[in-house]
Design an enzyme around this catalytic site. Structure first.
Site, mmCIF file in Angstrom:
data_model
loop_
_atom_site.group_PDB
_atom_site.id
_atom_site.type_symbol
_atom_site.label_atom_id
_atom_site.label_comp_id
_atom_site.label_asym_id
_atom_site.label_seq_id
_atom_site.Cartn_x
_atom_site.Cartn_y
_atom_site.Cartn_z
ATOM 1 N N ASP A 213 0.880 -1.160 0.000
ATOM 2 C CA ASP A 213 0.000 0.000 0.000
ATOM 3 C C ASP A 213 0.931 1.226 0.000
ATOM 4 O O ASP A 213 2.147 1.098 0.173
ATOM 5 C CB ASP A 213 -0.883 -0.041 1.243
ATOM 6 C CG ASP A 213 -1.754 1.192 1.385
ATOM 7 O OD1 ASP A 213 -2.334 1.627 0.378
ATOM 8 O OD2 ASP A 213 -1.827 1.728 2.509
ATOM 9 N N ASP B 107 -0.169 5.058 1.168
ATOM 10 C CA ASP B 107 -0.424 5.963 2.292
ATOM 11 C C ASP B 107 -0.375 5.207 3.619
ATOM 12 O O ASP B 107 -0.980 4.136 3.762
ATOM 13 C CB ASP B 107 -1.796 6.632 2.132
ATOM 14 C CG ASP B 107 -1.835 7.582 0.943
ATOM 15 O OD1 ASP B 107 -0.753 8.026 0.503
ATOM 16 O OD2 ASP B 107 -2.942 7.868 0.443
ATOM 17 N N ASP C 216 -5.042 3.337 -3.296
ATOM 18 C CA ASP C 216 -6.232 4.103 -3.676
ATOM 19 C C ASP C 216 -5.948 5.604 -3.666
ATOM 20 O O ASP C 216 -6.874 6.408 -3.586
ATOM 21 C CB ASP C 216 -7.395 3.777 -2.728
ATOM 22 C CG ASP C 216 -8.751 4.134 -3.329
ATOM 23 O OD1 ASP C 216 -8.800 4.484 -4.521
ATOM 24 O OD2 ASP C 216 -9.757 4.077 -2.593
#
Length: 346
Positions: A107, A109, A196
């Protein structure tokens, strides 16, 4: 042991699976007898080797025509027909030309960087605040729409692309994450990002800090500055097959697709590690096998979400789970479990 010790016409099988039978001739000249009965004489012998110790029972269905009750130690320096190749197994044929690696999927963040890039940029808004009507657009299923409106608002208040990019460079990396990325041996491991956030932010942060070449591929929502200088976002994809993920980004689907894509390019991942922090990192974690690894960040929502999904829905992660505070925690575990993953020390 001299050849004259052996009785003439003594035959025995080198291994249970060899196609050739070692045959002892009346003149004590060793040869190979092929399955069709033809004899290959010892005219090509040249290789030094120790053959074997062979001991066969009275009846062995895996060794046809085996003579009863004899054991034999054969040590010789001459192996007949050195041009006969060893048998190649089906697994060797299947893996011929394949390159085995380890895959680390991150991922971004609160994982690679120590903040949320999307929310961090809101500091550029007037007084650092977003109007309530824009905040109301936020939902777990509508993050891309929400951020698009934030960028529209920033642009309407004269925020420039340069200001946005400079803002991104202020974000620090999570502890030990730079060390993890720079220590991985890229001949043995690949690193990808599935996030995302958006491509502009991720690409700029990694490039600015000289880490872009440590990432093999970035999977995130496409973004670009339009001619007016406003940052525009698109959904990575639109999906409704995974209820564990948002409509615009199923990390599990992306991870599986990448593994399949690399397999077609003859790269096989022997182990997969997923590193994340949030609930949307549960789906890819759930798809891993017992030989893989899941690294949820300690103190973040993924740790509790894993336990919640197991208790409430019976969704159990098969991979090895290790929490992390620093990228060095991940590096240590993988180095211990997966030999030769890191670059050798100079």
């Amino acid at each position: 042991m001299p050849f004259s010790c052996f009785p003439s016409n003594l035959s025995f099988v080198l291994t249970e699976h060899e196609a050739y039978v070692f045959h002892w001739t009346t003149d004590n000249v060793p040869s190979f007898r092929s399955p069709d009965g033809s004899r290959e004489q010892n005219s090509h012998a040249a290789k030094q080797t120790t053959l074997l110790t062979a001991q066969f029972p009275k009846s062995n269905p895996q060794v046809p025509n085996c003579r009863p009750y004899f054991s034999l130690l054969v040590i010789t320096r001459r192996l007949v027909r050195t041009n006969i190749e060893p048998r190649v197994t089906m697994s060797q044929i299947a893996n011929e030309g394949k390159h085995e690696k380890i895959l680390l999927a991150f991922d971004f963040d609160h994982t690679i960087i120590n903040d949320n890039s999307d929310t961090y940029v809101t500091k550029l808004a007037p007084n650092g605040k977003i109007p309530p009507e824009i905040k109301a657009l936020y939902s777990d299923q509508g993050w891309t729409l929400f951020m698009s409106e934030i960028f529209r608002y920033l642009h309407s208040n004269k925020t420039t692309p340069k200001q946005i990019l400079e803002c991104m460079t202020e974000i620090s990396f999570s502890p030990g994450m730079v060390d993890l990325l720079t220590t991985l041996d890229q001949t043995k491991a690949e690193a990808i990002v599935i996030s995302d956030a958006n491509y502009i932010f991720i690409d700029h942060i990694l490039t600015f800090h000289g880490l872009k070449d440590r990432i093999n591929k970035i999977f995130t929502n496409p973004a670009k500055f339009n001619n007016e200088g406003r940052l525009e976002l698109e959904m990575y994809h639109v999906q409704d097959s995974c209820s564990l993920s948002t409509v615009n980004l199923c990390k599990g689907q992306i991870l599986e697709s990448y593994i399949e894509e690399r397999a077609k390019e003859n790269v096989i991942f022997t182990h997969i590690a997923f590193v994340g922090d949030g609930e949307n990192d549960f789906c890819p974690s759930l798809r891993l096998s017992p030989k893989d690894f899941v690294f949820p960040r300690e103190g973040y929502s993924l740790v509790k979400h894993i336990e919640k999904m197991k208790a409430e829905q019976g969704l159990h992660i098969k991979a090895n789970i290790h929490t992390w505070k620093s990228g060095l925690d991940i590096l240590k575990i993988l180095s211990d479990k997966v030999p030769l993953l890191v670059q050798p020390s100079l």
